[in-house]
Design a protein around this motif. Structure first.
Motif, PDB file in Angstrom:
ATOM      1  N   PRO A 156       0.962  -1.166  -0.011  1.00  0.00           N
ATOM      2  CA  PRO A 156      -0.250   0.013   0.112  1.00  0.00           C
ATOM      3  C   PRO A 156       0.670   1.241   0.125  1.00  0.00           C
ATOM      4  CG  PRO A 156      -0.131  -1.199   2.096  1.00  0.00           C
ATOM      5  CD  PRO A 156       0.581  -1.950   1.025  1.00  0.00           C
ATOM      6  N   ARG A 157       2.125   1.337   0.335  1.00  0.00           N
ATOM      7  CA  ARG A 157       3.013   2.504   0.485  1.00  0.00           C
ATOM      8  C   ARG A 157       3.765   2.609  -0.725  1.00  0.00           C
ATOM      9  NH1 ARG A 157       2.446   4.833   5.334  1.00  0.00           N
ATOM     10  NH2 ARG A 157       4.245   6.133   4.995  1.00  0.00           N
ATOM     11  N   ALA A 158       3.545   1.805  -1.619  1.00  0.00           N
ATOM     12  CA  ALA A 158       4.593   1.604  -2.805  1.00  0.00           C
ATOM     13  C   ALA A 158       4.597   3.012  -3.535  1.00  0.00           C
ATOM     14  CB  ALA A 158       4.033   0.601  -3.743  1.00  0.00           C
ATOM     15  N   MET A 159       5.713   3.525  -3.836  1.00  0.00           N
ATOM     16  CA  MET A 159       6.070   4.894  -4.746  1.00  0.00           C
ATOM     17  C   MET A 159       5.482   4.607  -5.914  1.00  0.00           C
ATOM     18  SD  MET A 159       9.413   6.817  -5.253  1.00  0.00           S
ATOM     19  CE  MET A 159       9.882   6.872  -3.665  1.00  0.00           C
ATOM     20  N   ARG A 160       4.717   5.649  -6.400  1.00  0.00           N
ATOM     21  CA  ARG A 160       4.080   5.728  -7.682  1.00  0.00           C
ATOM     22  C   ARG A 160       5.236   6.149  -8.889  1.00  0.00           C
ATOM     23  NH1 ARG A 160      -0.225   6.660  -4.300  1.00  0.00           N
ATOM     24  NH2 ARG A 160      -1.994   5.612  -4.945  1.00  0.00           N
ATOM     25  N   PRO A 161       5.101   5.548  -9.940  1.00  0.00           N
ATOM     26  CA  PRO A 161       6.016   5.997 -10.987  1.00  0.00           C
ATOM     27  C   PRO A 161       6.073   7.358 -11.246  1.00  0.00           C
ATOM     28  CG  PRO A 161       4.874   4.175 -11.866  1.00  0.00           C
ATOM     29  CD  PRO A 161       4.134   4.701 -10.498  1.00  0.00           C
ATOM     30  N   ALA A 162       4.968   8.286 -11.056  1.00  0.00           N
ATOM     31  CA  ALA A 162       4.885   9.674 -11.132  1.00  0.00           C
ATOM     32  C   ALA A 162       5.663  10.318  -9.913  1.00  0.00           C
ATOM     33  CB  ALA A 162       3.396  10.275 -11.043  1.00  0.00           C
ATOM     34  N   GLU A 163       5.573   9.828  -8.685  1.00  0.00           N
ATOM     35  CA  GLU A 163       6.204  10.336  -7.495  1.00  0.00           C
ATOM     36  C   GLU A 163       7.829  10.331  -7.664  1.00  0.00           C
ATOM     37  OE1 GLU A 163       2.779   9.373  -4.268  1.00  0.00           O
ATOM     38  OE2 GLU A 163       4.451   7.897  -4.665  1.00  0.00           O
ATOM     39  N   LEU A 164       8.168   8.967  -8.283  1.00  0.00           N
ATOM     40  CA  LEU A 164       9.526   8.849  -8.277  1.00  0.00           C
ATOM     41  C   LEU A 164      10.105   9.720  -9.636  1.00  0.00           C
ATOM     42  CD1 LEU A 164      12.262   7.284  -8.266  1.00  0.00           C
ATOM     43  CD2 LEU A 164      11.314   5.654  -9.839  1.00  0.00           C
ATOM     44  N   GLN A 165       9.260   9.950 -10.420  1.00  0.00           N
ATOM     45  CA  GLN A 165       9.843  10.889 -11.832  1.00  0.00           C
ATOM     46  C   GLN A 165      10.015  12.309 -10.890  1.00  0.00           C
ATOM     47  OE1 GLN A 165      10.440  10.218 -14.659  1.00  0.00           O
ATOM     48  NE2 GLN A 165      10.986  12.351 -15.112  1.00  0.00           N
ATOM     49  N   GLU A 166       9.162  12.703 -10.357  1.00  0.00           N
ATOM     50  CA  GLU A 166       9.158  14.271  -9.429  1.00  0.00           C
ATOM     51  C   GLU A 166      10.210  14.084  -8.703  1.00  0.00           C
ATOM     52  OE1 GLU A 166       6.449  16.954  -6.351  1.00  0.00           O
ATOM     53  OE2 GLU A 166       5.648  14.897  -7.232  1.00  0.00           O
ATOM     54  N   LYS A 167      10.976  12.953  -7.808  1.00  0.00           N
ATOM     55  CA  LYS A 167      11.919  13.178  -7.195  1.00  0.00           C
ATOM     56  C   LYS A 167      13.346  13.034  -8.008  1.00  0.00           C
ATOM     57  CE  LYS A 167      10.133  10.658  -3.022  1.00  0.00           C
ATOM     58  NZ  LYS A 167      10.531  11.788  -1.933  1.00  0.00           N
ATOM     59  N   LEU A 168      13.094  12.526  -9.109  1.00  0.00           N
ATOM     60  CA  LEU A 168      14.338  12.314  -9.892  1.00  0.00           C
ATOM     61  C   LEU A 168      14.771  13.591 -10.714  1.00  0.00           C
ATOM     62  CD1 LEU A 168      13.878   8.868 -11.766  1.00  0.00           C
ATOM     63  CD2 LEU A 168      15.682   9.392 -10.117  1.00  0.00           C
ATOM     64  N   VAL A 169      13.630  14.479 -10.733  1.00  0.00           N
ATOM     65  CA  VAL A 169      13.785  15.872 -11.513  1.00  0.00           C
ATOM     66  C   VAL A 169      14.256  16.624 -10.290  1.00  0.00           C
ATOM     67  CG1 VAL A 169      12.537  17.727 -12.392  1.00  0.00           C
ATOM     68  CG2 VAL A 169      12.069  15.408 -13.345  1.00  0.00           C
ATOM     69  N   ALA A 170      13.574  16.721  -9.135  1.00  0.00           N
ATOM     70  CA  ALA A 170      13.865  17.481  -8.098  1.00  0.00           C
ATOM     71  C   ALA A 170      15.126  17.250  -7.400  1.00  0.00           C
ATOM     72  CB  ALA A 170      12.819  17.829  -6.953  1.00  0.00           C
ATOM     73  N   GLY A 171      15.703  15.861  -7.665  1.00  0.00           N
ATOM     74  CA  GLY A 171      16.899  15.540  -6.865  1.00  0.00           C
ATOM     75  C   GLY A 171      18.265  15.960  -7.594  1.00  0.00           C
ATOM     76  N   ALA A 172      18.031  16.431  -9.080  1.00  0.00           N
ATOM     77  CA  ALA A 172      18.982  17.044  -9.722  1.00  0.00           C
ATOM     78  C   ALA A 172      19.170  18.366  -9.720  1.00  0.00           C
ATOM     79  CB  ALA A 172      18.903  16.546 -11.189  1.00  0.00           C
ATOM     80  N   GLU A 173      18.210  19.230  -8.907  1.00  0.00           N
ATOM     81  CA  GLU A 173      18.231  20.702  -8.937  1.00  0.00           C
ATOM     82  C   GLU A 173      19.236  20.840  -7.771  1.00  0.00           C
ATOM     83  OE1 GLU A 173      17.239  22.827 -10.954  1.00  0.00           O
ATOM     84  OE2 GLU A 173      16.052  21.172 -12.093  1.00  0.00           O
ATOM     85  N   PRO A 174      20.210  21.720  -7.922  1.00  0.00           N
ATOM     86  CA  PRO A 174      21.338  22.368  -6.920  1.00  0.00           C
ATOM     87  C   PRO A 174      20.411  23.087  -5.783  1.00  0.00           C
ATOM     88  CG  PRO A 174      21.723  23.602  -8.734  1.00  0.00           C
ATOM     89  CD  PRO A 174      20.586  22.627  -9.121  1.00  0.00           C
ATOM     90  N   GLN A 175      21.103  23.067  -4.344  1.00  0.00           N
ATOM     91  CA  GLN A 175      20.352  23.810  -3.691  1.00  0.00           C
ATOM     92  C   GLN A 175      21.616  24.599  -2.741  1.00  0.00           C
ATOM     93  OE1 GLN A 175      18.146  21.550  -0.700  1.00  0.00           O
ATOM     94  NE2 GLN A 175      16.670  20.986  -2.171  1.00  0.00           N
TER      95      GLN A 175
END
Length: 677
Positions: free
Chosen positions: A461-480
Motif C-alpha cells: 500500500p505504501r509503494a511509490m508511484r512512477p509519477a512520484e519517482l519521476q518528481e523526485k528524480l527531477v527535483a533531486g538533480a536541482e542544486p540547493q
C-alpha cells in the motif's frame, strides 16, 4: 450388317496381333518426316495396332493397375465411353459397351508390353498415397527391419488378397494366391526401400564428390559425422518427425538467441521437454537429465548478477556509499568552527528582541525552549547579547538539536523561524558558513536519496508511484543553497535501487519467484520505474534476464514434476509404441485366409526385445534435450540436416516400396497368367 460377338472380336484381335508380329519382323520403310499424314495413314493410326491403340492400352492399364479399386474404375470409364459413343456413332448403349469392351481387349492383346507398363504405373501410383498416409503399415515407420518387414508383409498380403478377390470375382484359390504374392512382396518392400534407397543416396553423394573433384574443390568421401550419427533408427525417426521441422527449428533458434548459451531444447519445445521428462523418470538417464538442470539452477544468482552488471552497472553497495557520505559530512562539520572563529562582531540584538517579545506569551515546553535559546545568545555569564558570530553559530546548532526531538508543531515552527533569523545574520557575518551549509546539505540529500532508492521497488500500500519517482528524480538533480552544479541525489536514488536489486539476487537467487516479486513486482509500476532510473532498454534487458531464469526454473520443475501437457506426453507415448510390438491388423478377410496363426507368431516375435529397444531410444534422445552452448548448436545443425534428409528419404523409400509392392503385383500377376492360359 451383322454385329460381331465378343468372342469373334477377340479372335479378330489375335489375328491382327499375329499380322503385327510379322510386320515387326519385316518392317515397312518409315514415312518421311516433315509432312502431314494422309487420310489413309490417319485412319491407320487410329486403329488399335497404331499409336491410338498404344495410348488406349496404356491408359487402360494405368486405371486397371490401381490396387483393389482399379477394375471398378476401369469399368466406370468404359461405361462413360459407352454413354458418349451413341452421340457420335449412333446405336444403343449396350451395343457401344460391347464395342468398347472389345476394343479394350483387342488393344491389350495387340500391345501386351504397353498394357503391363501401364498396370505397373497404375499399381505404383495407387500404392504411393497409401504408403504416405500410413507408413507404419508398409514398414516405413519405426522398429527393426524384421518387425517392419513382418508388418509390411501382412499388409501386403491383405491388399493382395483383396485385389485378387475383386479381379477373380471372389475365387478362393486365386484370392489365396494373391495373398501369398502380396505377402512376399510386402516382406521385400521395406528391405528394398532401405537398400535401394541407400544405394541411390550413396550414388548421389558420390556424384557430388566427383563434381567437386572435377571443379578442383576439396573431396569429401563421406559427409561429416554429426551428433546424431550413431542414434538408432527409432530415435532418429522421432527426432525427424517431431523436432526437425524447418519452421520449428527457426523459431527455436530465435528463442535461443534471446535466452543465451545456457538455454536448452527443453526450454523452448514441449516435445523436447517431454523427452527430458521421460529421461528423468528412468534410472539409466536420470542423472544425464536432472544433473544439467540442477547445475544450471545453482548458478542462477551468478548469471543474474552478471546480467545486471552488464545492463544496469556494478553493485554499488549502499552501506559503503552511506559510510563514505557520513564521513564526508563529518569532515565538512569539522570546518565550521574555524570558519566562524575570530570573525568581526555583528549585531544579533534584533533576534534577542524578537525572542523577548515572544517569551511572555508562550507557555510550557515552548516557553522553556525559547528562554534557553534567548540565554544562549548572551555572552557567557552576562545579560548582554553577544556580537560574536561563533556564539550565534553554536546557538543555531543547539536549535538543530532541539528540533530533532521536538514533536509540537508550534514549537517546531517558532524555533524554525528563530533559526532562520540567526542563519541570515551568519551569512553576513561569516560567509564561509553558508558554503559549508551547502556542502553539508548536499551530502545529507544524497544520504536521504540513497535510503529512498532502496524502497523504490517496494510493493504494498505504501509503494511509490512512477509519477512520484519521476518528481523526485527531477527535483533531486536541482542544486540547493550556494551550489552551482547539479545535485547527486538522483544518482543516489538509482544506486539505492540497484543495491536492492543486487541484494535480492544474492539472497533470493535460488527462489526465482521471490526474486520476481521483489524486482518485477505484481504490476507494471516497477518496470516503469526501472525505465525511469536506468533507461527503457537497460530495464528491459534486466527484466528479460529475470524472465529467462524463471523459464529455466519452470523447465526444471516441469521435468521433475508430475504434470504433463499434451505436447510433453508425446515422447512417452512414442516410447510406449516402441516398447510394444506393432499391431497386426485382424480384418475378417485375413482370418478367412488362415492368417490368425501367422499373426500370433508375428506378435510373439516382435515382443522379444521391444522393451530394451525403447530404453535405448530414451537413453539416446533424453540427454539431447538438456544440451547447452556449442553442443546445443551442433544439435540444431544436425536436426536441420536430418529434417531435409528425412523428407527426401521418406519420399525415396515410399516410392521404392510402392514400386516393389504395387509394381510387383502388376508385373508378375499370378492371376493374369492364369487368365492368359
Amino acid at each position: 450388317m451383322t454385329e460381331l460377338t465378343p468372342e469373334q472380336l477377340q479372335a479378330l484381335a489375335r489375328a491382327r496381333a499375329r499380322v503385327q508380329t510379322k510386320q515387326l519382323q519385316n518392317p515397312t520403310p518409315q514415312l518421311p518426316s516433315g509432312r502431314h499424314l494422309t487420310y489413309e495413314e490417319g485412319l491407320a493410326a487410329l486403329k488399335t495396332e497404331g499409336l491410338y491403340g498404344q495410348a488406349l492400352t496404356g491408359l487402360s492399364g494405368v486405371v486397371d493397375g490401381i490396387p483393389i479399386a482399379g477394375p471398378y474404375l476401369l469399368e466406370g470409364v468404359k461405361k462413360a465411353a459407352a454413354h458418349l459413343r451413341p452421340l457420335i456413332h449412333g446405336g444403343t448403349y449396350e451395343d457401344q459397351l460391347r464395342v468398347v469392351n472389345a476394343r479394350d481387349r483387342e488393344a491389350k492383346i495387340a500391345h501386351p508390353n504397353v498394357n503391363t507398363i501401364g498396370q505397373v504405373a497404375g499399381a505404383v501410383g495407387g500404392t504411393i498415397p497409401a504408403v504416405v498416409a500410413a507408413p507404419e503399415l508398409f514398414g516405413a515407420g519405426g522398429g527393426s527391419m524384421v518387425a517392419r518387414s513382418l508388418v509390411s508383409g501382412l499388409t501386403g498380403s491383405g491388399i493382395g488378397a483383396a485385389d485378387a478377390h475383386v479381379r477373380s470375382g471372389g475365387d478362393p484359390e486365386k484370392t489365396r494366391r494373391g495373398a501369398i504374392e502380396g505377402g512376399l512382396l510386402g516382406l521385400a518392400g521395406p528391405l528394398a526401400g532401405e537398400v535401394i534407397g541407400a544405394g541411390v543416396k550413396a550414388s548421389a553423394q558420390g556424384a557430388k564428390a566427383l563434381t567437386r573433384a572435377l571443379l578442383g574443390e576439396e573431396v569429401a568421401s563421406k559427409p561429416a559425422r554429426d551428433i546424431l550419427a550413431d542414434l538408432t533408427r527409432d530415435a532418429r525417426n522421432w527426432l525427424a518427425k517431431n523436432v526437425s521441422d524447418a519452421d520449428k527449428l527457426a523459431a527455436n533458434r530465435d528463442r535461443f538467441d534471446k535466452l543465451g548459451s545456457e538455454a536448452m531444447p527443453a526450454d523452448v519445445s514441449p516435445e523436447w521437454r517431454g523427452a527430458a521428462k521421460s529421461g528423468a523418470v528412468r534410472e539409466s538417464t536420470r542423472n544425464k537429465v536432472v544433473g544439467p538442470l540442477n547445475e544450471r539452477g545453482s548458478l542462477a544468482g551468478s548469471r543474474l548478477k552478471s546480467d545486471f552488471e552488464t545492463s544496469l552497472g556494478p553493485d554499488p553497495v549502499p552501506s559503503m556509499i552511506d559510510s563514505d557520505l557520513k564521513a564526508s559530512q563529518a569532515q565538512v562539520n569539522s570546518q565550521y568552527r574555524p570558519a566562524v572563529v575570530e570573525q568581526p562582531p555583528y549585531d544579533f540584538t534584533p533576534i534577542a528582541e524578537h525572542l523577548d517579545r515572544l517569551i511572555p506569551y508562550r507557555r510550557g515546553s515552548e516557553q522553556t525552549d525559547l528562554l534557553n535559546v534567548r540565554n544562549m545568545l548572551n555572552d557567557f555569564g552576562k545579560d548582554t547579547v553577544s556580537s560574536d558570530p561563533a556564539i550565534a553559530y553554536e546557538t543555531r546548532r543547539a536549535i538543530d538539536r532541539i528540533l530533532t526531538t521536538a514533536k509540537d508543531p508550534e514549537v517546531i515552527e517558532t524555533l524554525g523561524g528563530v533559526r532562520g533569523m540567526i542563519d541570515e545574520r551568519l551569512a553576513r557575518s561569516a560567509p564561509g558558513v553558508k558554503e559549508l551549509d551547502a556542502q553539508f546539505g548536499e551530502l545529507g540529500r544524497q544520504r536521504e536519496g540513497l535510503l529512498q532508492g532502496q524502497s523504490v521497488l517496494a510493493d504494498g500500500p505504501r509503494a511509490m508511484r512512477p509519477a512520484e519517482l519521476q518528481e523526485k528524480l527531477v527535483a533531486g538533480a536541482e542544486p540547493q543553497g550556494m551550489l552551482i552544479g547539479p545535485s547527486a541525489e538522483s544518482t543516489r536514488i538509482r544506486q539505492g535501487a540497484l543495491g536492492e536489486i543486487y541484494r535480492a539476487a544474492g539472497t533470493e537467487g535460488g527462489d526465482i519467484n521471490a526474486l520476481l516479486k521483489i524486482i518485477r513486482g505484481k504490476g507494471d509500476w516497477n518496470g516503469e520505474k526501472l525505465g525511469m532510473m536506468f533507461g527503457p532498454e537497460k530495464a528491459d534487458a534486466s527484466l528479460n534476464a529475470l524472465d529467462r531464469e524463471a523459464l529455466f526454473a519452470n523447465t526444471k520443475n516441469g521435468v521433475t514434476g508430475a504434470a504433463d501437457t499434451a505436447g510433453e506426453a508425446g515422447f512417452e507415448q512414442y516410447l510406449g509404441k516402441v516398447s510394444k510390438p506393432q499391431e497386426v491388423p485382424t480384418e475378417k478377410s485375413w482370418t478367412d485366409l488362415g492368417l490368425t496363426t501367422a499373426r500370433r507368431l508375428a506378435r510373439s516375435f516382435l515382443e522379444a526385445n521391444a522393451s530394451a529397444h525403447a530404453a535405448r531410444v530414451a537413453d539416446e534422445v533424453a540427454p539431447l534435450s538438456v544440451l547447452r552452448g556449442e553442443q546445443r548448436n551442433a544439435l540444431m545443425e544436425a536436426l536441420v540436416r536430418l529434417g531435409r534428409d528425412h523428407i527426401v528419404d521418406q519420399q525415396r523409400m515410399a516410392l521404392i516400396n510402392a514400386f516393389v509392392q504395387g509394381g510387383g503385383r502388376a508385373a508378375y500377376p499370378l492371376l493374369s497368367n492364369e487368365k492368359n492360359r
